[in-house]
Each structure stands twice: as C-alpha cells, then as structure tokens.
Write a protein that holds these residues in place. Structure first.
Motif, PDB file in Angstrom:
ATOM      1  N   ASN A 254      33.809  35.717  25.449  1.00  0.00           N
ATOM      2  CA  ASN A 254      35.335  36.706  25.726  1.00  0.00           C
ATOM      3  C   ASN A 254      35.289  37.488  24.517  1.00  0.00           C
ATOM      4  OD1 ASN A 254      36.669  35.364  28.044  1.00  0.00           O
ATOM      5  ND2 ASN A 254      36.548  33.597  26.679  1.00  0.00           N
ATOM      6  N   ARG A 255      35.716  38.807  24.578  1.00  0.00           N
ATOM      7  CA  ARG A 255      35.979  39.893  23.737  1.00  0.00           C
ATOM      8  C   ARG A 255      37.567  40.030  23.559  1.00  0.00           C
ATOM      9  NH1 ARG A 255      32.171  43.477  22.137  1.00  0.00           N
ATOM     10  NH2 ARG A 255      30.122  43.072  22.691  1.00  0.00           N
ATOM     11  N   LEU A 256      37.985  39.336  22.446  1.00  0.00           N
ATOM     12  CA  LEU A 256      39.476  39.309  22.499  1.00  0.00           C
ATOM     13  C   LEU A 256      40.112  40.178  21.249  1.00  0.00           C
ATOM     14  CD1 LEU A 256      40.060  35.745  23.364  1.00  0.00           C
ATOM     15  CD2 LEU A 256      40.095  37.307  24.750  1.00  0.00           C
ATOM     16  N   PRO A 294      34.100  30.619  26.096  1.00  0.00           N
ATOM     17  CA  PRO A 294      34.990  30.192  27.119  1.00  0.00           C
ATOM     18  C   PRO A 294      35.654  28.521  26.771  1.00  0.00           C
ATOM     19  CG  PRO A 294      33.431  31.030  28.477  1.00  0.00           C
ATOM     20  CD  PRO A 294      32.873  31.021  27.062  1.00  0.00           C
ATOM     21  N   THR A 322      39.604  31.825  35.324  1.00  0.00           N
ATOM     22  CA  THR A 322      39.587  32.970  35.027  1.00  0.00           C
ATOM     23  C   THR A 322      41.252  33.458  34.839  1.00  0.00           C
ATOM     24  OG1 THR A 322      37.847  33.602  36.379  1.00  0.00           O
ATOM     25  CG2 THR A 322      39.017  35.613  35.467  1.00  0.00           C
ATOM     26  N   ARG A 329      43.881  41.846  30.404  1.00  0.00           N
ATOM     27  CA  ARG A 329      42.762  41.847  29.854  1.00  0.00           C
ATOM     28  C   ARG A 329      42.147  40.368  30.593  1.00  0.00           C
ATOM     29  NH1 ARG A 329      43.990  44.024  24.582  1.00  0.00           N
ATOM     30  NH2 ARG A 329      45.622  42.180  24.615  1.00  0.00           N
ATOM     31  N   ILE A 331      40.475  36.767  30.621  1.00  0.00           N
ATOM     32  CA  ILE A 331      40.077  35.854  29.737  1.00  0.00           C
ATOM     33  C   ILE A 331      39.278  34.721  30.535  1.00  0.00           C
ATOM     34  CG2 ILE A 331      40.529  34.292  27.785  1.00  0.00           C
ATOM     35  CD1 ILE A 331      42.894  36.035  27.405  1.00  0.00           C
ATOM     36  N   SER A 332      38.016  34.370  30.040  1.00  0.00           N
ATOM     37  CA  SER A 332      37.390  33.212  30.794  1.00  0.00           C
ATOM     38  C   SER A 332      37.610  32.002  29.970  1.00  0.00           C
ATOM     39  CB  SER A 332      36.049  33.611  30.778  1.00  0.00           C
ATOM     40  OG  SER A 332      35.218  32.525  31.493  1.00  0.00           O
TER      41      SER A 332
END
Lengths: 363, 283
Positions: A254-256, A294, A322, A329, A331-332
């Motif tokens: 994930n890119r957060l 994740p 998911t 956005r 998020i997994s």
C-alpha cells in the motif's frame, strides 16, 4: 519419488559447487541496454533466483553466464577462471530452457547421454550414468520414450537430467517451469530444489514469478532495467526491500500518505503511528509516502467514521480485504482467518499498525 | 487424397442434424470430386500407355519399349540426366542446409529476404537465368564450363524455389535455435550438432528437397537444349519428332522414374509418423 539408494549414491555424481561472479557486465541489443554494469556474486552451492519483470535483463544475464550471449564489456568468473571469452560448448554449464528443448529424434535416455556421447564416453559408462540420472528425476521407467511421448513436466525432468549428466560446474535454469500447469509447477519446483541441495551445485534460476522465487531461492537477485536492485534472502527481500521497485515487485504494497513524527515513527492517515527504519533523513513534520504491506495493517473493529469495506476475498489462511478511505484511496489489508469475525457484517472499520513500514519516501 | 475423408467424419458425432444433412449430401459429392480429379490425372496416362502398346491394325505390341531399350542413346541420356540430377542434389544440399540453418539461428530477420531470393527463378525466365549463370561462370576452368557440371549449377539455381522451401519449412517445424543452444551447452560443436541433432530432425525436408530437385533435373528440357546437352528430356523430344509411340513410351518411363521413389518415400514416412504418435503421454 526417489529411492534411498540413490540418495546414498548422491556423492558419486555430485561435485562441490563453484562460486560465480559477474563483474560490470554490460550487453546491448541495438539501442537497448539489456545489462548495465551488472554485478553479482554467488557463493559456492548457492541457488540464486534472478527475479524481475520481462525485459529486466535476467535472461540475458543467464545467457551471458552460459556463453550463449557475449557481453559487450565486463567479466564472468566461475571459480577462479575468467570464462568471459569461452564459447558455450567449453564452459561446462548445465542448462535447462524455458521451451521444451529435448532432441526430438532421441529417446529420454539418449537425450541424457548426449553430452557424454559428445565427450566420447563409452556406451557402457553413458548408460549407467543416464540410468542414475533418470532415476534421480524419477523417470527411469520412461527411458525409452521419445520427447513427444512425454508430458511437459516429464520433458523438463529429462532436460534437467540431461543438463546434470555432464557434471556441470554451474546449473542454469531459464524459466524452466513457466510452460507447465500450476500443480506440476510447484511439485517440480520442490524437486529441482531437492536435487540442487543434494548435489550442492551452484545454480541460477530465472523467473518472473515472485512466489516461485520466494519458495526456492537461497538468495533472490531482483533485477530492474538491466541492473541488480537487491541481492538478499527471500525473507529480507520481502520484509526489507532496498528500493521502491523491489517493494512493489515482490509482494503487494500500500502507498499511504503520512507525516514524520520522529526518527522511528510516522503518522499514517487512517492507520495511525507506524514504525519505520531510522536511517532516513526526514525531519519531523515532513509530508511523506509510506509503503506498508497488507499484513502489516490490522483491523481494530467497526467504526462508521473509518474506511469502507469494498470487497473481501478468502485465501485460506488469510482474508484479503479491500478498503476505501474517505479520500477514495484503496487500501489492501490481509488479516488472519481467525479474525474473520471483525469484518463480518461490518460496513466500515478503523485500522491500526501491526508491523513496520517497508519504506518511507518524500512527497 | 485419402486424408480428406477422415477430416470430415468427426463432426457427424458432435454436431446436430444440420451438419449430418450436409454430410449426407457431402459424402457422394466428395467421391464425385475425387473421381473427377482422379480421371483428370489418370485418363491421359492410361491413354498414353494404351497408345504406346499399339501396333499396326490396333494390335498389342511392346516394340516401342524394346526398340527404346535397344537404343544406346536411351541409356546414355538417361545416365547423363541421373548423373546431373545426383550432382545437383548434392550441390543443393551442401549449399542450402548450412544456409537455412544459419539463417534460422543467426539471421532470423533475413528469413523473408532469403525466401524472396529463392523464389526469383520462378519470376525470372529460365533463359535469362541460364545466360546469367553461363556469363557468371565464364571464367571457370573447362572442367566445369562446357561439361554437364554447368548444367548442375544451372539446376541448383532453377530448382531453388522447391528445394529452399522444403528445407526451410522443415527447419521451421523444429525449435532450431533452442536445440542448437541446448547442444552447445552440452559441449557439442557445429559438426556434432549437425550430425546428431540437425540432420536427423530435418530429414524429412532433406528428402523432400532431394526428390523435388532430382525430379526437376530429370524433366528439364529448355536449359539443357539451350546448352546443347542431350539429356533424357532432350532425347525424348528428339525421339518424339521421329517415332510417336516411342516418345510416349519414353515419357511413361520418365513418369515412373520420378513417381516410384516419391510414392515409396511418402509411404515410408507416413507409416513412421503413424507408429510414432501411438503412445499417449501420462504424468
């Protein structure tokens, strides 16, 4: 699949592996640089997986090692010998190809014996050796069959036996399993590893399948645009990727968005405080992008103000969820199946951090 | 020809009534087609044969054949044609096998170019090719120039559309590059690769190219006549101007000469293929 006698005789056809070194190897095809000052060092008896997307240069590296491709510059060293200018036929490298490469006019046995026949060994020696090797790959009973009478998996086993028959110093496998179906693929993968460990032969294995790489390798060499991105154990590559590319290519990430708190913690939106490696040079308050696996994100419980649950897929030991946050956005999140109750009949959840961030990069 | 039949039959089992209706119509139809095509080929041959055995007042005689076999020129021209044919086959194979292999392994992008070149003799009139070859080889010693060797050189070029194609398609049917690389990684040099791997796997193409080239040599008239060589076809034409029944007998002999080896090889190959594909693989 293999008799104890064969295992006991293992030493007869094994030889201790040799270290292999690529030094600044470069190879261009017209305008495209397939390899750019590629450096890699493999220890004796090690199984190195060259992993990367197509076009990353992994097959070129393998072909340079096997002598099927000449580098434009740089050196290839096997043991103490610089083999860079040696043609393939003189390198003593066993190779298994992606496509079925058995000689169609020869039986399984004759295929295995080919390298020995070329070397002028007597029919008696050839026969006993091909017998051993076909037994090693579990195909003794199919010795007299022609390639077209064997299944894909059997053909690749014979190809492996053929490559090993000449007692190669190095074994190279170019996506040997990619043409096979999933079940045969995983069993043959384990078998290749077993034989490799038994013989102690230094082995290079090319694949674009990260699961295959994680399962079989002593060390994984992740390649990108003709260069080595990272060379490390499967666990280290997965948990401690050197670059963003490695983090994205091996496993899911994930890119957060986040904000640096101090040298070891970053505040990640929706997730809260996440630990990160302190060797980066961010000052407190900097806006950053945080890469998180994740399974490093946990679900605390239902929360109408939290992230909406979009989809759940059951993967056996884990459940992949998911989520969609309020800024839309994705998020997994992967949670253990034992925690399934947390998301049962719930529309939105709040999250927490269950592990380190993989990487933190500036925005 | 017989292979047309089995291709159609399986659909009767899987498809509905519609297709079997078509097949009911189709079955007699394909026999009609086969018969017509068969007649087209057989009638001229049978009539020729009948004519060649025809004596005075419609009696049966084999005198056309006995007279032919008794002629010294029959044997000498036949021997010349066979000699030129064999020479051409060897030259063709020696030239084309390495070329085709090299193109496939090292220059795959030039395959189309080579294919186009190989087709040129079909486009350029054979008289032009003949003169071209003669001009090109004018400087060569007399052993070649002015002997049947020059005829072989001509035929290598003229038979190229057939020989190149036969070899090229058989090389294309195997994964030549991988086989070569596998052989090299096992320590084999080019000679051993050629002997143990390449030649056995393109045997079909080699035989096909040989037969086509040989048959071409045995039937070529224009170039041989132009270069004043009395080959078998030239002799045939000469005889035809004097004795019609002998000429027909001669052409029948020529037909058998090319047809029998073709039939034998086709039979041998189809049998081998059938016996090879009987065992089904299991894991």
């Amino acid at each position: 699949m293999i008799s104890s006698e064969t295992v006991a005789n293992g030493g007869r056809y094994s030889r201790s592996g040799l270290p292999v070194r690529f030094e600044n190897v470069a190879r261009n095809f017209k305008d495209v640089a397939a390899l750019k000052s590629f450096n890699l060092s493999a220890d004796a008896g090690e199984l190195i997986v060259l992993l990367g997307p197509s076009g990353c240069g992994k097959t070129t590296a393998l072909r340079v090692l096997a002598g099927l491709e000449m580098p434009d510059s740089g050196r290839v060293i096997i043991g103490d010998h610089d083999v860079t200018s040696l043609p393939s036929a003189k390198r003593n490298i066993g190779m298994v190809f992606q496509s079925y490469s058995l000689f169609p006019n020869m039986t399984a046995k004759e295929n295995v014996e080919f390298g020995l026949r070329v070397r002028g060994q007597s029919p008696k020696d050839r026969s006993s050796r091909s017998g051993e090797l076909l037994e090693l790959v579990g195909l003794k009973s199919q010795s007299d069959r022609y390639p077209h009478q064997l299944s894909g998996g059997q053909q690749q086993r014979v190809a492996l036996a053929r490559a090993l028959a000449v007692q190669p110093e190095v074994l190279v496998l170019d996506e040997p399993l990619s043409a096979l179906d999933a079940k045969v693929r995983s069993s043959l993968r384990d078998e290749i590893r077993r034989i490799q460990l038994e013989l102690g032969i230094t082995t290079f294995f090319v694949t674009h399948d990260q699961e295959e790489a994680l399962a079989i390798a002593d060390r994984i060499a992740v390649m990108h645009q003709g260069q080595l991105e990272q060379l490390d154990t499967p666990l280290a590559v997965y948990t401690n990727p050197a670059t963003e590319f490695v983090a994205e290519f091996v496993g899911t990430v994930n890119r957060l968005p986040g904000r640096i708190v101090d040298a070891s913690q970053v505040e990640v939106e929706n997730v809260g405080l996440v630990e990160y490696k302190s060797d980066s040079t961010f000052t407190a308050g900097s806006e950053v992008e945080v890469l998180v696996r994740p399974e490093s994100i946990g679900i605390r419980g239902a929360n109408d103000e939290g992230c909406r649950v979009l989809a759940k897929s059951f993967l056996g030991s884990t459940i992949k969820i998911t989520l969609l946050d309020r800024a839309d956005r994705l998020i997994s999140v992967a949670i253990p199946t034992s925690d399934a109750g947390l998301v049962e009949g719930v529309e939105a959840v709040s999250l927490y951090s269950r592990g380190q961030a993989l990487l933190v990069k500036g925005r | 020809m017989a292979t047309i039949a089995p291709d159609l039959t399986p659909s009767t089992k899987t498809n509905g009534n519609n297709s079997s209706d078509v097949l009911k119509l189709g079955r007699p139809f394909r026999y009609i087609v086969l018969t017509l095509v068969g007649l087209f080929f057989i009638v001229p041959i049978v009539s020729s044969a009948r004519f060649s055995f025809l004596g005075n007042h419609n009696s049966f005689t084999i005198s056309a054949y006995t007279q032919l076999f008794g002629t010294a020129q029959f044997w000498s021209t036949l021997f010349l044609s066979v000699k030129v044919g064999v020479g051409t086959v060897f030259l063709t194979l020696a030239l084309l096998i390495p070329t085709v292999v090299w193109v496939h392994v090292r220059l795959p992008k030039l395959r189309r170019v080579f294919e186009a070149i190989s087709l040129l003799p079909l486009v350029v009139p054979s008289v032009v090719v003949t003169l071209g070859v003669i001009t090109s080889f004018r400087g060569l010693p007399n052993i070649i120039y002015g002997t049947p060797v020059i005829l072989s050189l001509e035929y290598v070029v003229l038979a190229l559309p057939f020989s190149y194609r036969a070899l090229d398609s058989s090389v294309q049917s195997i994964d030549l590059k991988t086989l070569v690389e596998a052989g090299q990684s096992l320590g084999a040099g080019w000679i051993k690769l050629l002997r143990f791997v390449l030649l056995p796997n393109i045997r079909g193409g080699i035989i096909g190219a040989s037969i086509l080239t040989f048959a071409f040599c045995l039937g070529e008239f224009a170039v041989a006549s132009l270069l004043s060589f009395t080959t078998f076809p030239v002799f045939l034409v000469q005889v035809g101007q004097l004795a019609a029944s002998q000429a027909v007998a001669l052409s029948l002999i020529a037909l058998l000469f090319t047809w029998i080896p073709l039939a034998v090889i086709t039979l041998v190959f189809s049998q081998r293929r059938a016996s090879r594909s009987t065992i089904v693989a299991d894991e």
